[in-house]
Scaffold this active site. Structure first.
Site, PDB file in Angstrom:
ATOM      1  N   ALA A   8      -7.793  22.619   3.152  1.00 14.57           N
ATOM      2  CA  ALA A   8      -7.139  23.300   3.091  1.00 14.57           C
ATOM      3  C   ALA A   8      -6.355  24.080   1.731  1.00 14.57           C
ATOM      4  CB  ALA A   8      -5.737  23.635   3.730  1.00 14.57           C
ATOM      5  N   ASN A 101     -20.301  22.955  -3.790  1.00 12.69           N
ATOM      6  CA  ASN A 101     -20.532  22.887  -4.674  1.00 12.69           C
ATOM      7  C   ASN A 101     -22.116  22.143  -4.766  1.00 12.69           C
ATOM      8  OD1 ASN A 101     -19.838  25.464  -5.854  1.00 12.69           O
ATOM      9  ND2 ASN A 101     -17.748  24.937  -6.914  1.00 12.69           N
ATOM     10  N   ALA A 126     -12.037  32.581  -5.556  1.00 14.14           N
ATOM     11  CA  ALA A 126     -10.254  31.712  -5.005  1.00 14.14           C
ATOM     12  C   ALA A 126      -9.648  30.944  -5.213  1.00 14.14           C
ATOM     13  CB  ALA A 126     -10.836  31.444  -2.960  1.00 14.14           C
ATOM     14  N   LYS A 180     -27.548  28.135  -6.544  1.00 13.50           N
ATOM     15  CA  LYS A 180     -25.834  27.609  -6.928  1.00 13.50           C
ATOM     16  C   LYS A 180     -26.060  26.813  -8.115  1.00 13.50           C
ATOM     17  CE  LYS A 180     -21.603  29.560  -6.512  1.00 13.50           C
ATOM     18  NZ  LYS A 180     -21.130  29.001  -5.557  1.00 13.50           N
ATOM     19  N   SER A 247     -13.877  26.897 -11.353  1.00 12.91           N
ATOM     20  CA  SER A 247     -13.964  25.378 -10.274  1.00 12.91           C
ATOM     21  C   SER A 247     -13.190  24.817 -11.740  1.00 12.91           C
ATOM     22  CB  SER A 247     -14.243  25.505  -9.318  1.00 12.91           C
ATOM     23  OG  SER A 247     -15.348  25.376  -9.608  1.00 12.91           O
TER      24      SER A 247
END
Length: 295
Positions: A8, A101, A126, A180, A247
């Site tokens: 979460a 990732n 995000a 990616k 990130s």
């Protein structure tokens, strides 16, 4: 559809929020306190469109998500061993989707007993605001591919919200993950070391020189990738997210562990296996590892 989400953090909350609008979502966070807050307040998604809040169920992560029709694993790659221990207690017929990732988690997936495993790449931006709130800083799509097996229920996921939170099924998981990982390996470590937003990698000529040097090192490792397509892809990401912090930069600023091993570490392992030198990338890796050690 009953969907369980392990983790979460920013990604877990984002998917819990959006999927919670259309499905019955149960969150499996790390702590009892976050589970309590999620049960009380639901998940709030803020960002480029009107904020919204959805109700979700929540249980502390050690609980086996065995009554779900799909389980999505959103923890970072270095926390996957804990999630794997939970998954091994589950009904092996329940499909599992991994959203991480890098490519370092593929050997772990080989060891899992699940009959249906999917992997995915996330194009959304995000940032977690608090235990129940996430900011969606960029809208994209979720790319999916089967790592093992197949699943008729994939249609329901693909059709969930194609206009606002789309999912796309691709045929080759290795190429999907590699593209990616390639982009992350170029953008994340360099922004973390320089402490700049993504766009400056192109607009500052000195940073752009290093950016290009990393690209030339990495593209030489993967002859299957189109040089022109990958250059357009990574520069396009920088332009489209020019005001975003990667990130890895966020992790460095928080003093948190990064995903450098899963991302650039994978590239270094590939280079070693192919007996190639990637000195600029290796230097970036050591710099980020040094910042981790300092923190």
């Amino acid at each position: 559809m009953k969907i369980g989400i392990i983790g979460a953090g920013a990604v877990g909350l984002l998917y819990g929020g959006w999927l919670g609008k259309f499905h019955e979502v149960t969150m499996f966070p790390r702590t009892k306190e976050q589970a309590r807050l999620l049960n009380e307040k639901g998940i709030t998604v803020k960002g480029g469109m009107s904020p919204f809040t959805v109700s979700v169920k929540a249980q502390e992560t050690p609980v086996s998500p065995g009554t779900q029709e799909l389980v999505i694993v959103t923890v970072k790659q270095y926390d996957l061993s804990g999630a794997a221990a939970i998954l091994k207690k589950m009904d092996t017929a329940i499909p599992v989707l991994f959203l991480q990732n890098g490519m370092g988690h593929l050997p772990l997936l080989e060891e899992l007993p699940q009959e249906r495993i999917l992997v995915g790449t996330v194009e959304h931006g995000a940032a977690r605001i608090d235990a129940v709130t996430v900011a969606q800083n960029g809208r994209g799509k979720t790319n999916l591919a089967f790592f093992r097996g197949n699943w008729e229920g994939i249609a329901a996921l693909l059709e969930t919200a194609p206009d606002v939170f789309p999912f796309r099924l691709l045929p080759d998981y290795e190429i999907m993950l590699l593209r990616k990982c390639f982009a992350n390996a170029m953008i994340n470590p360099l922004t973390a070391v320089l402490k700049v937003k993504n766009g400056l990698l192109l607009t500052n000529p000195h940073y752009a020189n290093v950016f290009r040097a990393v690209f030339e090192e990495l593209i030489a490792l993967f002859p299957k990738l189109s040089r022109q397509e990958m250059w357009e892809e990574v520069t396009g990401i920088c332009r489209n997210t020019k005001e975003n912090e990667s990130s890895m930069l966020k992790d460095v600023k928080k003093g948190a562990r990064t995903e450098i091993d899963a991302i650039l570490g994978f590239m270094l392992e590939t280079a070693a296996r192919k007996e190639k030198e990637i000195p600029v990338s290796a230097a970036l890796y050591e710099m980020v590892k040094g910042m981790e050690r300092r923190n």
